[in-house]
Design a protein around this motif. Sequence first.
Motif, PDB file in Angstrom:
ATOM      1  N   LEU A  19       0.816  -1.295  -0.014  1.00 26.08           N
ATOM      2  CA  LEU A  19      -0.136  -0.029  -0.096  1.00 26.08           C
ATOM      3  C   LEU A  19       0.845   1.094  -0.015  1.00 26.08           C
ATOM      4  O   LEU A  19       1.820   1.215   0.659  1.00 26.08           O
ATOM      5  CB  LEU A  19      -0.920  -0.006   1.122  1.00 26.08           C
ATOM      6  N   ASP A  20       0.502   2.239  -0.912  1.00 24.08           N
ATOM      7  CA  ASP A  20       1.366   3.434  -0.797  1.00 24.08           C
ATOM      8  C   ASP A  20       0.672   4.407   0.085  1.00 24.08           C
ATOM      9  O   ASP A  20      -0.135   3.980   0.719  1.00 24.08           O
ATOM     10  CB  ASP A  20       1.329   4.079  -2.214  1.00 24.08           C
ATOM     11  N   ASP A  21       1.322   5.418   0.515  1.00 15.89           N
ATOM     12  CA  ASP A  21       0.863   6.405   1.549  1.00 15.89           C
ATOM     13  C   ASP A  21      -0.516   6.961   1.347  1.00 15.89           C
ATOM     14  O   ASP A  21      -1.357   6.942   2.428  1.00 15.89           O
ATOM     15  CB  ASP A  21       1.575   7.505   1.618  1.00 15.89           C
ATOM     16  N   ASP A  22      -1.183   6.973   0.127  1.00 17.96           N
ATOM     17  CA  ASP A  22      -2.203   7.563  -0.117  1.00 17.96           C
ATOM     18  C   ASP A  22      -3.539   6.511   0.394  1.00 17.96           C
ATOM     19  O   ASP A  22      -4.450   6.776   1.008  1.00 17.96           O
ATOM     20  CB  ASP A  22      -2.615   7.680  -1.652  1.00 17.96           C
ATOM     21  N   ASP A  23      -3.066   5.234  -0.042  1.00 20.37           N
ATOM     22  CA  ASP A  23      -4.003   4.173   0.447  1.00 20.37           C
ATOM     23  C   ASP A  23      -4.121   4.038   2.028  1.00 20.37           C
ATOM     24  O   ASP A  23      -4.970   3.585   2.551  1.00 20.37           O
ATOM     25  CB  ASP A  23      -3.388   2.852  -0.217  1.00 20.37           C
ATOM     26  N   LYS A  24      -2.888   3.935   2.485  1.00 15.61           N
ATOM     27  CA  LYS A  24      -2.746   4.106   3.911  1.00 15.61           C
ATOM     28  C   LYS A  24      -3.726   5.038   4.604  1.00 15.61           C
ATOM     29  O   LYS A  24      -4.207   4.885   5.805  1.00 15.61           O
ATOM     30  CB  LYS A  24      -1.479   4.024   4.696  1.00 15.61           C
ATOM     31  N   ALA A  25      -3.360   6.319   4.254  1.00  8.89           N
ATOM     32  CA  ALA A  25      -4.107   7.495   4.935  1.00  8.89           C
ATOM     33  C   ALA A  25      -5.674   7.099   4.416  1.00  8.89           C
ATOM     34  O   ALA A  25      -6.530   7.620   5.793  1.00  8.89           O
ATOM     35  CB  ALA A  25      -3.620   8.647   4.112  1.00  8.89           C
ATOM     36  N   PHE A  26      -6.133   6.691   3.320  1.00  7.56           N
ATOM     37  CA  PHE A  26      -7.507   6.592   3.077  1.00  7.56           C
ATOM     38  C   PHE A  26      -7.995   5.522   4.174  1.00  7.56           C
ATOM     39  O   PHE A  26      -9.014   5.648   4.633  1.00  7.56           O
ATOM     40  CB  PHE A  26      -7.793   5.967   1.725  1.00  7.56           C
ATOM     41  N   HIS A  27      -7.274   4.138   4.093  1.00  6.82           N
ATOM     42  CA  HIS A  27      -7.803   3.278   5.182  1.00  6.82           C
ATOM     43  C   HIS A  27      -8.039   3.795   6.862  1.00  6.82           C
ATOM     44  O   HIS A  27      -8.668   3.617   7.315  1.00  6.82           O
ATOM     45  CB  HIS A  27      -6.926   1.977   5.011  1.00  6.82           C
ATOM     46  N   GLU A  28      -7.083   4.648   7.024  1.00  6.91           N
ATOM     47  CA  GLU A  28      -6.797   5.217   8.653  1.00  6.91           C
ATOM     48  C   GLU A  28      -8.218   6.237   8.865  1.00  6.91           C
ATOM     49  O   GLU A  28      -8.920   6.159   9.557  1.00  6.91           O
ATOM     50  CB  GLU A  28      -5.669   5.836   8.679  1.00  6.91           C
ATOM     51  N   LYS A  29      -8.291   6.816   7.649  1.00  3.99           N
ATOM     52  CA  LYS A  29      -9.664   7.781   7.532  1.00  3.99           C
ATOM     53  C   LYS A  29     -10.667   6.995   7.625  1.00  3.99           C
ATOM     54  O   LYS A  29     -11.788   7.469   8.525  1.00  3.99           O
ATOM     55  CB  LYS A  29      -9.627   8.780   6.339  1.00  3.99           C
ATOM     56  N   GLN A  30     -10.899   5.935   7.041  1.00  2.94           N
ATOM     57  CA  GLN A  30     -12.036   5.209   7.099  1.00  2.94           C
ATOM     58  C   GLN A  30     -12.467   4.497   8.334  1.00  2.94           C
ATOM     59  O   GLN A  30     -13.403   4.493   8.939  1.00  2.94           O
ATOM     60  CB  GLN A  30     -12.061   3.807   5.898  1.00  2.94           C
ATOM     61  N   ARG A  31     -11.227   3.998   8.901  1.00  9.30           N
ATOM     62  CA  ARG A  31     -11.554   3.243  10.470  1.00  9.30           C
ATOM     63  C   ARG A  31     -11.828   4.531  11.368  1.00  9.30           C
ATOM     64  O   ARG A  31     -12.471   4.154  12.363  1.00  9.30           O
ATOM     65  CB  ARG A  31      -9.923   3.041  10.875  1.00  9.30           C
TER      66      ARG A  31
END
Length: 63
Positions: A19-31
């Motif tokens: 996962l790149d940084d954008d994906d990690k940030a997106f998943h963190e935002k969803q959580r």
Amino acid sequence: MTGGKAKPLKAAKKQNKDLDDDDKAFHEKQRAYEKAKKEMAAKAGGKGPLNTGAQGIKKSGKK
């Protein structure tokens, strides 16, 4: 095979994709969103009717 249950097929293992940084940030935002949603639902669940004011519910009828 005679009798008994047939064994279920094994599910393929999920690939651990990078996962790149954008994906990690997106998943963190969803959580964070899901956590906030659960907290709001728990907070709202314990209360009574929302329309209670200073006077409460007015009753109509003749005396």
